[in-house]
Design an enzyme around this catalytic site. Sequence first.
Site, PDB file in Angstrom:
ATOM      1  N   HIS A 153     -12.901   1.533   0.341  1.00 31.70           N
ATOM      2  CA  HIS A 153     -12.724   0.446   1.306  1.00 31.70           C
ATOM      3  C   HIS A 153     -13.287  -0.879   0.785  1.00 31.70           C
ATOM      4  O   HIS A 153     -13.653  -1.758   1.575  1.00 31.70           O
ATOM      5  CB  HIS A 153     -13.426   0.755   2.653  1.00 31.70           C
ATOM      6  CG  HIS A 153     -12.947   1.998   3.320  1.00 31.70           C
ATOM      7  ND1 HIS A 153     -13.798   2.956   3.839  1.00 31.70           N
ATOM      8  CD2 HIS A 153     -11.704   2.459   3.559  1.00 31.70           C
ATOM      9  CE1 HIS A 153     -13.100   3.941   4.361  1.00 31.70           C
ATOM     10  NE2 HIS A 153     -11.817   3.678   4.207  1.00 31.70           N
ATOM     11  N   ASN A 171       0.872  -1.178   0.000  1.00 32.46           N
ATOM     12  CA  ASN A 171       0.000   0.000   0.000  1.00 32.46           C
ATOM     13  C   ASN A 171       0.905   1.223   0.000  1.00 32.46           C
ATOM     14  O   ASN A 171       1.450   1.601   1.029  1.00 32.46           O
ATOM     15  CB  ASN A 171      -0.894  -0.027   1.247  1.00 32.46           C
ATOM     16  CG  ASN A 171      -1.891   1.121   1.255  1.00 32.46           C
ATOM     17  OD1 ASN A 171      -1.861   1.996   0.375  1.00 32.46           O
ATOM     18  ND2 ASN A 171      -2.766   1.129   2.230  1.00 32.46           N
TER      19      ASN A 171
END
Length: 397
Positions: free
Chosen positions: A178, A8
């Site tokens: 998300h 990430n």
Amino acid sequence: MAKIMAVNAGSSSIKFQLLEMPEETVIASGVMERIGLEKGIFTIKYAGKKEETNPVLPTHAEGVQLLLDTLVEKGIVKSLDEISGVGHRVVQGGEYFKDSALVTEDVIQKIQDLADLAPLHNPAHIIGIKAFQKALPNVKQVVVFDTVFHQTMPEEAYMYATPYEWYEKYGIRKYGAHGTSHQYVSQRAAELINKPLKDTKTIVCHLGNGASICAVDGGKSVDTSMGLTPLEGIPMGTRSGNLDPTVVSYICEKEGKTAAEVVNILNKKSGYLGMSGRSNDARDVTAGMEAGDHRCKLTFDVQAKRIVDYIASYYVYMGGCDVIAFTAGMGENLIHLRKNILNRLGVLGVKLDENANNVRAVEQEITTKDSKIRAFIIPTNEEVMIARDTVRIANIK
Ligand code: ADP
């Protein structure tokens, strides 16, 4: 057996997790922070140890190289050939991406083209992808988008009632966020209640610094609270969530600000921070509430009220709900917030089990046996979803 690196990459940081697949065991994890600043921070956890150093990391490329060298030096891998794939989290995939994808020049270009919708994230992801391409030129790279899971939303759920040309010309619609977390948690919820995913209706409350609610019907996202950008939906650490758009022009006039400046305040100085006047961190706001500060209590009440608005709406939209699941930093840890939310849902037959709720960060049911909707804490695991998709998309054996 294959080792997969889940990544990430942000503008000044790279979070990573090295997983052994298909066992899904974590071999190493950590983060490189303050890339581009004088003194970086490199934290790595492996074999029960946690080590922190302060290397100079001028760019992401040096960070990635240091990470890979460290893996070999510490004997976490014997050689880099053991890494069979790298999976990158990407925030915005727009309507281009309906699934995770193998990285190609064309895919990188599309992620770049979508940067208008995620100006802080997408360019940083590309820098991360290129750094890994340079360091591991023969290893397959896969991108896993936060938006893909929400591409199943029906038109009526993702369209705004704005001029239709805005959608046609600029792609103005809800994309959500998300997605990887909502997918993981909803799959896990079905397993926990022992019901086939296709028959399970779940409302996932991903409550972190950024927060969103998702209605998952039969494993598919049918609605979610975040919109074109992560500003829409419930109040968050620093974001306001929904409001009358007129507030923007009103404050522009009153304070002589541009629309961009006001939107920046709605993104960075609102939510917990703006309402409590203390902090964007729920722990600080909790301390304030416990000390009797009205604004801190109000902050949680406003958020809980709005979360319940979404839960009620999604309950009706899906024609029922089997599980309400709480995840991410606040969802997993804030006992009083879960209680505040679930106590408001008595009309739907929800019954909180106070004792069971009195825990942090464990997978656990928190409603009583006779509760009409079951509620669970389900710690999220986005990295494992990235690793699973990397194996699937890159066809790694
Ligand atoms: P993000 O990934 O969006 O940055 P997180 O999922 O890490 O956010 O959640 C951050 C939030 O979770 C913060 O408001 C923090 O206060 C809260 N949080 C994390 N750990 C705890 C804890 N042990 N007790 C209470 N709140 C916590």
